[in-house]
Write a protein that holds these residues in place. Structure first.
Motif: not given
Length: 297
Positions: A208, A211, A221, A240, A243-244
């Protein structure tokens, strides 16, 4: 009005020309340095130092081929010159010629073993050549020579990780963070090692933070989403992993993990769509080059 580079080379002594060459290189005047160096090697063709300086000027000026030719010739003329081996190694590393770079760095270290950076670079060349045990020894030597060498503990940690020695990798990454402060590369690597060791809660904490430090890194991510999923945090894992996938749309792995998370959340149709996307991207992916990445689906 000052003399041109060719004129300078024709009127100066070798010592004066060397000083002028170094001045031009240090000042970023690579075109002038190349012209002066060409004239110098024409006048003194067996002077290894002029070949070396001309090679450096070519390298910094963006002509890797000419740089390699001149540095190689300088090495032939004076095989015991530490700096020529070192600079030729830097060029080869920039071309991903890790075997050649390792040979040059090994030769340099045999001449003078006191430079910690040379050991770090040799370790990196070994690591990229899948010689991780040899890399470990080079990184350890570098740290003995200079405990404050930049990213020394990080590189040693990465070598340990490549050998599957995760606890040692984690210890080295933490030591690097203690010494150097928060570096997003080190934070991400620590989170990845913790994830690989099954320490999901600790991994989530570092990932976290990773990121936050480097929001555009898809690997962090992905690792965060995978750690959250394995820790039973499916709802947190979904954004998450999305987002990746957004940051690296050609990577199939986030879609595979996302399908599993969506199934746990009861989103059956979305999960099916992600599995189809994973299959499409996986089929389009080129064959692995064989270098271990620590990534699985």
């Amino acid at each position: 009005m000052g003399l041109s580079a060719p004129a300078r080379a024709q009127t100066q002594t070798p010592a004066q020309t060397r000083r002028e060459l170094l001045h031009d290189i240090d000042a970023g005047q690579f075109r002038d340095a190349i012209l002066l160096g060409q004239q110098a090697v024409s006048r003194w063709p067996r002077d290894a130092q002029f070949r070396h300086y001309l090679g450096v000027a070519y390298f910094k000026g963006g002509d890797a081929k000419q740089a390699k030719d001149q540095l190689t010739r300088a090495r032939e003329l004076d095989p015991k010159d530490y700096a020529t081996h070192f600079d030729l190694a830097l060029l080869l590393l920039s071309q991903s010629d890790y075997g050649g770079a390792a040979e040059e760095l090994d030769a340099a270290i045999k001449i003078d073993s006191s430079n910690a950076l040379a050991h770090v670079l040799l370790g990196r060349a070994y690591l990229n050549s899948n010689r991780s045990l040899q890399a470990v020894e080079q990184f350890k030597t570098a740290l003995k020579l200079d405990q404050a060498i930049k990213l020394g503990h990080y590189h040693l940690g990465f070598a340990y990780f490549s050998l599957g020695r995760n606890d040692e990798a984690i210890a080295e990454y933490k030591e690097e963070l203690r010494r150097s402060g928060e570096n997003p590369v080190v934070v991400g690597a620590l989170g990845h090692s913790l994830l690989a060791s099954g320490k999901y809660d600790a991994a989530i904490t570092y990932l976290q933070r990773g990121t936050e430090l480097e929001a555009s890194n898809p690997d962090v991510w992905y690792d965060l989403g995978k750690a959250q999923a394995l820790a039973g945090q499916a709802a947190q894992a979904e954004p998450s992993l999305r987002k990746a996938a957004e940051l690296n749309p050609k990577d199939p792995s986030p879609h595979y993990q996302l399908a599993r998370v969506l199934e746990k959340l009861g989103k059956v149709e979305e999960a099916r769509s992600e599995r189809e996307r994973f299959a499409e991207l996986k089929k389009a992916q080129p064959p692995s080059a064989g270098v271990a990445t620590g990534r699985d689906e």
